[in-house]
Scaffold this motif. Structure first.
Motif, PDB file in Angstrom:
ATOM      1  N   LEU A 124      37.890  48.271  54.566  1.00 25.62           N
ATOM      2  CA  LEU A 124      37.855  46.818  54.474  1.00 25.62           C
ATOM      3  C   LEU A 124      38.983  46.275  55.340  1.00 25.62           C
ATOM      4  O   LEU A 124      40.151  46.545  55.075  1.00 25.62           O
ATOM      5  CB  LEU A 124      38.035  46.337  53.032  1.00 25.62           C
ATOM      6  N   ASP A 125      38.612  45.569  56.393  1.00 29.84           N
ATOM      7  CA  ASP A 125      39.610  45.041  57.316  1.00 29.84           C
ATOM      8  C   ASP A 125      39.225  43.648  57.780  1.00 29.84           C
ATOM      9  O   ASP A 125      38.039  43.308  57.856  1.00 29.84           O
ATOM     10  CB  ASP A 125      39.754  45.965  58.535  1.00 29.84           C
ATOM     11  N   ALA A 126      40.253  42.865  58.112  1.00 30.32           N
ATOM     12  CA  ALA A 126      40.033  41.525  58.639  1.00 30.32           C
ATOM     13  C   ALA A 126      39.456  41.624  60.047  1.00 30.32           C
ATOM     14  O   ALA A 126      39.832  42.499  60.823  1.00 30.32           O
ATOM     15  CB  ALA A 126      41.345  40.751  58.674  1.00 30.32           C
ATOM     16  N   ILE A 175      41.551  38.995  48.294  1.00 29.52           N
ATOM     17  CA  ILE A 175      40.751  38.105  49.147  1.00 29.52           C
ATOM     18  C   ILE A 175      40.121  37.007  48.309  1.00 29.52           C
ATOM     19  O   ILE A 175      40.186  35.825  48.651  1.00 29.52           O
ATOM     20  CB  ILE A 175      39.658  38.903  49.904  1.00 29.52           C
ATOM     21  N   CYS A 176      39.513  37.382  47.206  1.00 36.20           N
ATOM     22  CA  CYS A 176      38.817  36.412  46.346  1.00 36.20           C
ATOM     23  C   CYS A 176      39.795  35.478  45.638  1.00 36.20           C
ATOM     24  O   CYS A 176      39.469  34.316  45.405  1.00 36.20           O
ATOM     25  CB  CYS A 176      37.948  37.138  45.335  1.00 36.20           C
ATOM     26  N   ILE A 197      40.508  52.125  44.255  1.00 35.66           N
ATOM     27  CA  ILE A 197      41.493  51.213  43.673  1.00 35.66           C
ATOM     28  C   ILE A 197      42.056  50.282  44.747  1.00 35.66           C
ATOM     29  O   ILE A 197      42.171  49.075  44.535  1.00 35.66           O
ATOM     30  CB  ILE A 197      42.627  51.997  42.967  1.00 35.66           C
ATOM     31  N   GLU A 198      42.376  50.832  45.926  1.00 35.55           N
ATOM     32  CA  GLU A 198      42.872  50.001  47.029  1.00 35.55           C
ATOM     33  C   GLU A 198      41.825  48.971  47.436  1.00 35.55           C
ATOM     34  O   GLU A 198      42.151  47.811  47.696  1.00 35.55           O
ATOM     35  CB  GLU A 198      43.231  50.871  48.236  1.00 35.55           C
ATOM     36  N   LEU A 199      40.559  49.387  47.487  1.00 37.59           N
ATOM     37  CA  LEU A 199      39.482  48.472  47.850  1.00 37.59           C
ATOM     38  C   LEU A 199      39.369  47.346  46.830  1.00 37.59           C
ATOM     39  O   LEU A 199      39.302  46.165  47.195  1.00 37.59           O
ATOM     40  CB  LEU A 199      38.151  49.207  47.974  1.00 37.59           C
ATOM     41  N   LYS A 200      39.356  47.690  45.544  1.00 38.65           N
ATOM     42  CA  LYS A 200      39.254  46.661  44.500  1.00 38.65           C
ATOM     43  C   LYS A 200      40.420  45.695  44.572  1.00 38.65           C
ATOM     44  O   LYS A 200      40.243  44.481  44.450  1.00 38.65           O
ATOM     45  CB  LYS A 200      39.188  47.317  43.119  1.00 38.65           C
ATOM     46  N   ASN A 201      41.632  46.213  44.779  1.00 41.36           N
ATOM     47  CA  ASN A 201      42.810  45.343  44.877  1.00 41.36           C
ATOM     48  C   ASN A 201      42.713  44.404  46.075  1.00 41.36           C
ATOM     49  O   ASN A 201      43.042  43.228  45.986  1.00 41.36           O
ATOM     50  CB  ASN A 201      44.091  46.173  44.962  1.00 41.36           C
TER      51      ASN A 201
END
Length: 163
Positions: free
Chosen positions: A107-109, A159-160, A150-154
């Motif tokens: 997941l990246d900007a 973001i949200c 866990i990193e993805l969820k965080n």
């Protein structure tokens, strides 16, 4: 294309997330469908979530994922509406033979360093209104950082939360 025909899969007040999934395990290549899929939406930060999966007879089926996700919703009709928009019939068996395991998550900007076609850079050379169904592939090797769940969820929560 998101479930409402929007440019991105998920739209929030200040962010747009495009999700790409692949079964390729030899490289990180995202298939882009449409000239404007990674164009920034006004006042929104664009994000790319890239998911590598692999076929696995002991993994999770699409039927299972849809039904367990549906159970998380208090108002199941809203989830059902979104599924219907992408052509999934709720009472029909989806495809139990589509069984997989997640291999890697990214997941990246989407920044100015992200390689994608820009409408303004090609429109002066051609009559853009005549083009249909533009698709291309982008190599993400070295552009994206692998995350654990866990990193993805965080990161998604962060973001949200800003939205």
């Amino acid at each position: 294309v998101g479930p409402h025909g929007a440019r991105h899969d998920f739209l929030f007040d200040k962010a747009a997330i495009e999700v790409k999934t692949t079964t390729r395990t030899d490289s990180l290549v995202a298939e882009v469908h449409g000239i404007d899929q990674f164009e920034t939406v006004t006042d929104k930060q664009s994000w790319l979530m890239f998911v590598q999966i692999e076929w696995d007879p002991t993994g999770l089926s699409l039927d299972y994922l849809i039904s367990t996700t549906r159970e998380l919703f208090i108002d199941k009709s809203k989830f059902d509406e979104k599924l219907k928009l992408v052509g999934v019939k709720i009472d029909a068996q989806i495809n139990s033979s589509f069984i997989f395991t997640k291999k890697q998550l990214y997941l990246d900007a989407v920044t100015s360093k992200f390689p994608f076609l820009h409408l303004d850079t090609i429109s002066h050379a051609i009559d853009i209104g005549r083009l249909r169904g533009i698709g291309y592939a982008v190599s993400l090797d070295g552009l994206c950082t692998a995350l654990d769940e866990i990193e993805l969820k965080n990161k998604l929560f962060e973001i949200c939360e800003k939205c």
